[in-house]
Write a protein that holds these residues in place. Structure first.
Motif, mmCIF file in Angstrom:
data_model
loop_
_atom_site.group_PDB
_atom_site.id
_atom_site.type_symbol
_atom_site.label_atom_id
_atom_site.label_comp_id
_atom_site.label_asym_id
_atom_site.label_seq_id
_atom_site.Cartn_x
_atom_site.Cartn_y
_atom_site.Cartn_z
ATOM 1 N N TRP B 163 0.847 -1.189 0.000
ATOM 2 C CA TRP B 163 0.000 0.000 0.000
ATOM 3 C C TRP B 163 0.874 1.228 0.000
ATOM 4 O O TRP B 163 2.046 1.186 0.354
ATOM 5 N N GLN B 164 0.304 2.355 -0.423
ATOM 6 C CA GLN B 164 1.048 3.607 -0.484
ATOM 7 C C GLN B 164 0.879 4.382 0.808
ATOM 8 O O GLN B 164 -0.243 4.533 1.313
ATOM 9 N N ASN B 206 7.800 5.906 -0.225
ATOM 10 C CA ASN B 206 6.494 6.048 0.448
ATOM 11 C C ASN B 206 5.588 4.850 0.189
ATOM 12 O O ASN B 206 4.413 4.991 -0.184
ATOM 13 N N MET B 207 6.168 3.645 0.369
ATOM 14 C CA MET B 207 5.348 2.442 0.239
ATOM 15 C C MET B 207 5.487 1.593 1.494
ATOM 16 O O MET B 207 6.462 1.703 2.226
ATOM 17 N N VAL B 242 2.244 0.218 -6.253
ATOM 18 C CA VAL B 242 2.332 1.269 -5.241
ATOM 19 C C VAL B 242 3.422 2.282 -5.485
ATOM 20 O O VAL B 242 3.739 3.095 -4.623
ATOM 21 N N ILE B 243 4.053 2.230 -6.671
ATOM 22 C CA ILE B 243 5.115 3.198 -6.891
ATOM 23 C C ILE B 243 4.822 4.017 -8.142
ATOM 24 O O ILE B 243 4.035 3.613 -8.998
#
Lengths: 590, 590
Positions: B163-164, B206-207, B242-243
């Motif tokens: 998830w982010q 940010n994952m 997620v990226i």
């Protein structure tokens, strides 16, 4: 140009000529003597001789075409003020380092910079060599000092004043100390050791002297060979009277023949104190070495019960001197503080100490900082350039003495009139920091770095701090600054039972006043288990006019009252009646 | 012989055959996976697979004729209990080291010891190699693991749950983090960096994920090249969702082709986390490297304001869970403590946390030590082998969780019935130590070593101490243990604004009970000047039944009362009415 500048410039010219003769493009001049002490014999003050700069730390580098002087922040202004700016470039370390500066000079190919190999340690030589190599030159050790021929009337050593530290005061006989040394050497597979720390050598053979104004030692090295015994390298006439018949004395020039007799066996040496030139002799002899810290320094730092009793007795007498002085001071300044300047205060205090039994010498040059001078941490009052006391000053007084049985070092901050704004709160927080260290218990293995933080915590809670260490080790009638432990951010050595440490937090409001509160402590085992604690040695009241009780906890107030009760009990029998009355009042419960 | 021992002995035999085939006289088996985390995927538990030993730390060395298992003092008994003593010699480090043991083996000339080069870091390989060489053998890195062919049914990775972390919670966009990284690399004259710390990689982009039970991360490395951008080395299917589109994903086997494109430019690598096998690939490629600590770890440790707000929100919810639990516990054990055993307590507490918004996972395996188990610092209750609560126990409960916005780690010691003898005094001194750290102010530049001493001082004054660190850094929904700072004797890194640190002094009376009191703190600037202080994040009352007010100063009592007022104010709105009433009573002034 002033006459002084003319004199120094002439010396510089002659030095440069000598450099050319000896093949050196550059020459380094430090303030050290061969014995690397904080005090230097007058005849070794070559830095001042050449440049006019009289600071206690620093070095000069003379090249063919330029000359630079380096010292630390304490001396930035003094360097510039004392030297001819047409000749000397002055630099403050670490803002500009020797290496930085050397790289700006255009050095010819293969330039050689020389240094007197007797006056630089192996460790420092290695560091300086790295800088010199980085700048593209070479560093070479020279067997003579190029300045000495220019100084034919150099001051001589003071007359010998050697004496024996009786075994009742030392607590351990020389033979036993030597046995311990032999055991340490066996453990490290060494057959011999070259001892190059003066205080260690004097301690080892239970002797003292007066070769330096504030350090009661004889300047000499020692060589111990487990088969041949102990030999002191110094002047036989000076030393023979105070050592046993089984200890020989020889000139340092006889080191090489002793090295020859080592064969394949190892010699223990200490790079931090060994003169580079001796290291080169050892290397040339082919002797195998083990480089290590001085094996005796840790042992010497842990005082015997007899040495500690000596410290206690000396502190009773030093406390009496301080109390007589403080009693006198209160009356003297009550009417008119401006009657006295700082140097007069220093002199008066010395007289009180000299009246005590067994007084030998001050343990360092007294610091008497009145008003704003108290905020200059390294300040020393110089006659003719010092300050007159004024109403509503603080007076920061850091002084001490060597007695035949122990050494003292004490700082008291005294209110002259009404305390200036902010001083009482700061004094109270400094006192809290002092108490937190004095009252600390800590496990075996705790080091000075940990204790330093514990000491600072109360000041930090008030968002105050001080930019020096909290405490240093103190020698037994040797050097007032003694390793290996220290209570500071760099204090990596564990504190052990018997170590004598200073406890001296402070707070300095630049331009206004300074506060420091210092006692000496001994590390002692606590009554139960694996914990240690401190016993306070110093006996002298704190200035209650500077204490704000509302800033102290009840535990802290109780500690002060108990301390003051001890001070009164221990000191009052030997005091004049005026001082006794003064002390009774100073020590009444807060 | 037990069936389990039979199984392990068969595996050992097969391993030895594989060693012969591969030309290895010895083979080393650790517990690590390639990502070097405190938690290891089930399929990497090779040490347990081979030997039966399930401790969280340790390694085995198998030679042709003997097999040894090494771990630290926590696991001395467990090693012996879980392994076949006919086969495995068990050793406790540092009493016996690998090098000590290896030297007792008769190694043939040119003996080669092998290790899976993906599972050992460069730093550890170098240390182990020194020991192996000292014993007269050679250490070689192997590209495969000799055990894996013997484990065809090895557990697979859990399904992807990536998830982010929204930028509102991270406080900084990925592009900005990458710009900072690029600037750091330029400063060190490097064109690329191989990032081999999993928490750093997840933070950078940010994952988050769920590849490990208590660490919400995706296991992968990253390669950043200032011209080519960022590439994650992992599984595209797991990570791509997620990226950002400008970040590529590739298998680790594509590292060499990226190295080729570096030419003469430097690659930054971190020996403490880089797998040895990748280091060998880099060396083979001829690429120039700079060995350094991870350049992003210090940045990541200083949380953004958004991350800190996330921590605060998570702590409000975690505090509510703790209070609901403590309220339940008091009632549950009041009648009959023996109704519950430790694992039931652990399960019950987890349920309360799971009821909170945003709960992801525990941040570590909960420690529930009742009675004498509380004195075993590393104790974990194991169902079937745990202890039932008893009257007049202390219960030491150390637990925490990851939420989507922050991470918690809290220890409370709870009185079950009447406190045992000595516990109240010890609890009060532990609490004083906790308060002294929580309330400390300290100058910029202060490190964890200094703060550790300040924390211990109150316990030391009572001649008590604890044999673990005072505090560790905590990641933001990453790893509950995060460097580079720590509050411990080895804490050399300065604490900086935004660091989240635990504050967990304790006291353990072996055989009887244990006490620990832990909150999380954030380093904050103090309102004035160059000083820092802590803000306490954790919201949960201390057990007043264990506090002896007569041992606390008025300042310490005031601190507790103010803390409890904050706890009540912050938590009561979200509580059940029973818990609210319980909290009101728990937080009333001492």
């Amino acid at each position: 140009m002033s006459q002084q500048h003319e004199t120094h410039n002439r010396r510089l010219k002659l030095l440069r000529a000598a450099m050319v003769d000896a093949g050196f493009y550059g020459w380094i001049i430090g303030r050290e003597d061969m014995y690397q002490g904080e005090e230097v014999p007058a005849g070794d003050e070559r830095l001042a001789f050449l440049s006019g700069f009289t600071g206690s730390a620093g070095f000069a580098v003379v090249l063919a075409d330029r000359a630079a002087l380096f010292s630390d922040g304490r001396y930035s202004l003094q360097m510039a003020a004392q030297t001819d700016s047409a000749i000397w470039q002055c630099f403050t370390i670490p803002d500009t380092t020797f290496e930085d500066w050397l790289k700006t000079a255009t050095l010819p190919e293969g330039a050689v910079i020389g240094v007197d190999g007797r006056l630089i340690t192996v460790s420092l030589f290695r560091r300086v060599e790295r800088s010199v190599l980085a700048a593209g030159a070479n560093l070479v050790c020279h067997g003579e000092n190029l300045l000495d021929p220019l100084w034919p009337d150099k001051p001589a050593m003071p007359p010998a004043a050697t004496w024996q530290m009786p075994v009742e005061l030392a607590g351990k006989a020389v033979a036993d100390k030597i046995d311990d040394l032999a055991a340490q050497m066996s453990a490290k597979d060494c057959a011999a050791v070259l001892l190059t720390r003066v205080d260690v050598v004097n301690w080892l053979v239970n002797m003292r002297g007066a070769d330096l104004p504030c350090t009661p030692v004889n300047l000499c090295f020692a060589f111990y060979h487990k088969d041949e015994g102990l030999c002191l390298f110094g002047e036989r006439a000076r030393l023979a009277p105070v050592i046993g018949a089984d200890i020989s004395v020889a000139p340092l020039s006889e080191l090489p023949e002793r090295l020859c007799r080592l064969g394949e066996r190892r010699l223990m040496i200490e790079p931090d104190s060994l003169p580079r030139i001796l290291f080169d002799q050892i290397a040339a002899s082919g002797v195998k070495t083990l480089e290590t810290d001085c094996p005796l320094a840790p042992t010497k730092a842990c005082k015997t019960p007899a040495e500690l009793d000596g410290f206690r007795a000396a502190h009773r007498r030093d406390g009496a001197a301080m109390v007589e002085f403080l009693c006198w001071l209160d009356k003297a300044v009550a009417a008119s503080p401006a009657t006295y300047n700082e140097t007069e205060i220093v002199d008066r205090l010395l007289v009180f100490r000299q009246q005590q039994d067994g007084f030998l010498a001050p343990s360092f040059e007294t610091i008497a900082g009145s008003g704003p001078n108290g905020a200059i941490v390294h300040y020393r009052a110089v006659a003719g350039a010092d300050r007159r006391l004024a109403a509503d000053d603080l007076l920061l007084l850091d002084s001490g003495a060597h007695y035949r049985d122990g050494t003292t070092d004490i700082t008291r901050t005294i209110a002259i009139g009404n305390p200036p704004v902010g001083a009482v709160a700061a004094y109270s927080h400094v006192l809290r920091s002092h108490i937190h260290l004095a009252a600390a218990k800590f496990p075996v293995g705790t080091n000075g770095q940990q204790l330093d933080a514990i000491a600072r915590a109360p000041l930090w809670s008030a968002q105050l701090d001080f930019a020096h260490g909290t405490g240093h080790g103190v020698g037994h009638v040797l050097s007032v600054h003694e390793g290996p432990a220290s209570i500071s951010k760099r204090g990596k050595v564990a504190l052990e039972v018997g170590m004598v440490m200073s406890n001296e937090p402070g707070y300095y409001q630049t331009g206004d006043w300074g506060i420091r509160t210092e006692n000496l402590l001994v590390v002692a085992a606590s009554p139960a288990g694996q914990f240690l604690q401190f016993e306070t040695l110093t006996l002298c009241p704190f200035d209650r006019r500077l204490i704000d009780k509302s800033l102290l906890s009840s535990t802290e107030i109780d500690w002060i009252d108990a301390y003051h009760r001890t001070v009164y009990t221990q000191l009052h029998p030997a005091l004049s009646s005026a001082a006794k009355a003064w002390l009774a009042s100073a020590c009444r419960p807060l």
